[in-house]
Design an enzyme around this catalytic site. Sequence first.
Site, PDB file in Angstrom:
ATOM      1  N   LYS A 128      39.828  51.597  53.456  1.00 38.08           N
ATOM      2  CA  LYS A 128      40.610  50.579  54.160  1.00 38.08           C
ATOM      3  C   LYS A 128      41.969  51.151  54.558  1.00 38.08           C
ATOM      4  O   LYS A 128      42.447  50.933  55.679  1.00 38.08           O
ATOM      5  CB  LYS A 128      40.775  49.332  53.276  1.00 38.08           C
ATOM      6  CG  LYS A 128      39.504  48.501  53.200  1.00 38.08           C
ATOM      7  CD  LYS A 128      39.488  47.486  52.078  1.00 38.08           C
ATOM      8  CE  LYS A 128      38.112  46.808  52.042  1.00 38.08           C
ATOM      9  NZ  LYS A 128      37.865  46.030  50.841  1.00 38.08           N
TER      10      LYS A 128
ATOM     11  N   GLN B 122      40.898  42.782  46.320  1.00 37.14           N
ATOM     12  CA  GLN B 122      39.629  43.505  46.230  1.00 37.14           C
ATOM     13  C   GLN B 122      38.767  42.918  45.113  1.00 37.14           C
ATOM     14  O   GLN B 122      39.238  42.694  43.990  1.00 37.14           O
ATOM     15  CB  GLN B 122      39.914  45.002  45.971  1.00 37.14           C
ATOM     16  CG  GLN B 122      38.671  45.893  45.968  1.00 37.14           C
ATOM     17  CD  GLN B 122      37.980  45.983  47.331  1.00 37.14           C
ATOM     18  OE1 GLN B 122      38.618  45.864  48.377  1.00 37.14           O
ATOM     19  NE2 GLN B 122      36.688  46.183  47.316  1.00 37.14           N
TER      20      GLN B 122
ATOM     21  N   ASP C 276      40.356  38.266  54.626  1.00 35.47           N
ATOM     22  CA  ASP C 276      39.016  38.312  54.046  1.00 35.47           C
ATOM     23  C   ASP C 276      38.236  37.026  54.323  1.00 35.47           C
ATOM     24  O   ASP C 276      37.027  36.980  54.105  1.00 35.47           O
ATOM     25  CB  ASP C 276      39.170  38.455  52.524  1.00 35.47           C
ATOM     26  CG  ASP C 276      38.462  39.663  51.968  1.00 35.47           C
ATOM     27  OD1 ASP C 276      37.840  40.397  52.745  1.00 35.47           O
ATOM     28  OD2 ASP C 276      38.523  39.852  50.746  1.00 35.47           O
TER      29      ASP C 276
HETATM   30  N1  GUN Z   1      34.361  44.079  47.633  1.00 30.62           N
HETATM   31  C1  GUN Z   1      33.308  44.531  48.347  1.00 30.62           C
HETATM   32  N2  GUN Z   1      33.404  44.095  49.625  1.00 30.62           N
HETATM   33  C2  GUN Z   1      34.529  43.353  49.693  1.00 30.62           C
HETATM   34  C3  GUN Z   1      35.172  42.628  50.749  1.00 30.62           C
HETATM   35  O1  GUN Z   1      34.722  42.559  51.893  1.00 30.62           O
HETATM   36  N3  GUN Z   1      36.307  41.990  50.411  1.00 30.62           N
HETATM   37  C4  GUN Z   1      36.815  42.021  49.159  1.00 30.62           C
HETATM   38  N4  GUN Z   1      37.941  41.359  48.918  1.00 30.62           N
HETATM   39  N5  GUN Z   1      36.259  42.667  48.162  1.00 30.62           N
HETATM   40  C5  GUN Z   1      35.124  43.330  48.434  1.00 30.62           C
END
Ligand code: GUN
Length: 286
Positions: A53, A97, A120
């Site tokens: 990211k 996350q 998100d």
């Molecule tokens: N963990 C795995 N994929 C994601 C996601 O798209 N967003 C978040 N916040 N955590 C994740």
Amino acid sequence: MAQIIDGKSIAAKARSEVKAEVLKFISTGGPRPKLAVVLAGDDPASQVYVRNKERGCAEVGMASEVRRLPASTRQRDLIDIVRQLNADKGVHGILVQLPLPTGLNEREALDEVDPRKDVDGLHPLNMGKLLKGDDSGFVPCTPQGVIEIILSTGIDLAGKAAVVVGRSNLVGKPMALLLLQNNATVTICHSRTVNLGEVTKRADILVAAVGSPRIIHGEMIKQGAVVVDVGTNRVGDKLVGDVDFDSAEERAAFITPVPGGVGPMTIALLLRNTLKAAALLAAKKA
Ligand code: GUN
């Protein structure tokens, strides 16, 4: 034999579009969009996702900040950090996350994120907007990426039988809603579904998002289906999907690989959501 959908190249194109839009946004007086990621604990997969990211942000000219917290972090300290980021005018997108380390309450943390910065799409307000078909909110990145992957095949979703395997808030539920918005006839399957294969075999579009390695086999797939594999399961030192690729490839018309399918699209959509957040916040101030 199926055509393999190249998620990497679709995502690269999406990132280059975001990059051009970021340049334009900044050149017309907008602030440099910034994503803040809260990473609690030391889950190895999460470390990799978060690094990707950060890399994605840098590539499209956005800023990023990662708040790394020990697994022993207390709930109230996690909430405090989310509140600091909510109040920080230089931060436009916030992502907590997942999964959080045991002992931390995921729902409470996600509900605390300012919905205007919730890139998100997991805040109740944004989930509610998705349910209502109000596109002023934020939609979770992975299901949005899956829709773009399906549309890249040129297939019209209207009237198609779409089956989603998995009912998580992060993927399964928003996925079903987006397919519905695209006029598909949608079925959601999960761990209690009886005769899973009988249901999946009716799918023109099959999205697997359960987190069980290779649970979907070729004989569970309709000839000519579009198969999108959201699974990222670690088996030994290999990353495998929820779909048994070799047998599925014999039946499907289109199929996504793991890795190199849905994963890169998730990040591209996260960048797009962060730019959208920055633009909406800047417009409010003007
Ligand atoms: N963990 C795995 N994929 C994601 C996601 O798209 N967003 C978040 N916040 N955590 C994740």
